[in-house]
Design a protein around this motif. Structure first.
Motif, mmCIF file in Angstrom:
data_model
loop_
_atom_site.group_PDB
_atom_site.id
_atom_site.type_symbol
_atom_site.label_atom_id
_atom_site.label_comp_id
_atom_site.label_asym_id
_atom_site.label_seq_id
_atom_site.Cartn_x
_atom_site.Cartn_y
_atom_site.Cartn_z
ATOM 1 N N ARG A 115 34.588 -107.166 -124.479
ATOM 2 C CA ARG A 115 35.514 -108.192 -123.994
ATOM 3 C C ARG A 115 35.317 -108.422 -122.504
ATOM 4 N N PHE A 116 35.070 -107.364 -121.768
ATOM 5 C CA PHE A 116 34.802 -107.447 -120.333
ATOM 6 C C PHE A 116 33.654 -108.429 -120.077
ATOM 7 N N ALA A 122 32.625 -116.295 -119.871
ATOM 8 C CA ALA A 122 33.516 -117.457 -119.912
ATOM 9 C C ALA A 122 33.812 -117.984 -118.515
ATOM 10 N N ALA A 123 33.771 -117.084 -117.524
ATOM 11 C CA ALA A 123 34.011 -117.486 -116.129
ATOM 12 C C ALA A 123 32.746 -118.009 -115.461
ATOM 13 N N ALA A 212 43.590 -104.717 -110.319
ATOM 14 C CA ALA A 212 44.838 -104.504 -111.047
ATOM 15 C C ALA A 212 45.613 -105.809 -111.101
ATOM 16 N N ALA A 213 46.445 -105.926 -112.149
ATOM 17 C CA ALA A 213 47.167 -107.174 -112.376
ATOM 18 C C ALA A 213 48.069 -107.537 -111.202
ATOM 19 N N GLY A 222 42.142 -112.534 -112.387
ATOM 20 C CA GLY A 222 42.728 -111.380 -113.058
ATOM 21 C C GLY A 222 42.235 -111.123 -114.455
ATOM 22 N N GLU A 223 41.162 -111.807 -114.893
ATOM 23 C CA GLU A 223 40.707 -111.634 -116.280
ATOM 24 C C GLU A 223 40.298 -110.202 -116.617
#
Length: 273
Positions: A115-116, A122-123, A212-213, A222-223
């Motif tokens: 996912r990372f 995607a970015a 971190a968020a 923040g993805e």
């Protein structure tokens, strides 16, 4: 004052604050209690339906045996390790167990490697400079490299031995990076390094991914973060699995922002190490 704040937290979370006793699940928290720890504890409470016992890492642990100890923070992990019970360690990205010891499951502070990589693709990022204070898990590196082959995403890990060395690192390997990420590691993330990377990314007009968020802002992405609450939830679920004598991987990856998400496991089982 510090003790009073810890007792207040126990009351808030419905934890036992009475005499020392054994517990199926014991939570050890590093002090001072940070907002990140409070959020993780809230995540724990969203999974457990009964009161949990929480103790400070600065004091002796209650007498065991304990079925599982959940350690929140690096100091808590070091204290919990002394008890010899199975452990789930969260909010301690730099913690590594050495030699023989209790079965240990670590909760990662990133999405799973596949996912990372998908988030980077995607970015529009093809080469990410990952600035770390300690080396990445070998399995994370392997899985991320494999996942990056199809979209052409490469993660270049660089270890920051000292915050003072960051400008030189950026002038060197940073020149070829399409984005920068400060890994959630106390050895890499300080107010100084955060500010230096932010200005560097601005000057080069490349994405800066937060560790971190809570550090995400208009110009910081923040993805690649997971919430502290999610870390707490995954720690609780891993502890439940260990208590049920089910196999749990050495690393679990929270799925950010999704209540009731399935724990994503590494392929390496937890062992005595």
């Amino acid at each position: 004052m510090r003790g009073a704040s810890f007792v207040a937290l126990l009351v808030l979370l419905g934890a036992a604050a009475g005499p020392a006793r054994s517990a199926e699940i014991l939570v050890v928290a590093s002090e001072p209690i940070m907002p990140s720890t409070k959020e993780a504890l809230e995540g724990l409470r969203s999974v457990f339906t009964t009161p949990i016992e929480i103790v400070s890492a600065s004091r002796p642990l209650p007498a065991g045996p304990h079925g599982v100890i959940i350690a929140l923070g690096g100091r808590a992990a070091l204290r919990a390790r002394q008890a010899g019970s199975p452990m789930v360690v969260a909010l301690a990205p730099a913690y590594r167990s050495e030699g023989r010891g209790p079965v240990t499951v670590r909760v990662a502070m990133t999405p799973e490697p596949e996912r990372f990589v998908a988030l980077l693709a995607a970015a529009g990022v093809r080469r990410l400079l990952a600035v770390r204070g300690t080396p990445a898990d070998a399995e994370f590196v392997r899985r991320a490299a494999e996942a990056g082959k199809r979209p052409g995403v490469v993660i270049q890990d660089e270890i920051l031995s000292s915050p003072d060395g960051l400008p030189q690192l950026l002038r060197g390997v940073g020149a070829g990076a399409g984005a920068i990420w400060l890994a959630p590691d106390p050895g890499a993330v300080t107010p100084e390094t955060f500010g230096v990377v932010r200005e560097y990314a601005r000057a080069r007009a490349i994405p800066f991914f937060a560790p971190a968020a809570g550090l995400v802002s208009d110009d910081i992405r923040g993805e690649l973060t997971v919430s502290f609450r999610d870390c707490g939830r995954e720690a609780a679920r891993a502890a439940q699995e260990l208590l049920a004598s089910r196999s749990v991987a050495a690393v679990v990856y929270p799925l950010p922002g999704v209540d009731g998400a399935t724990v994503l496991l590494s392929t390496v089982p937890a062992t005595n190490r």
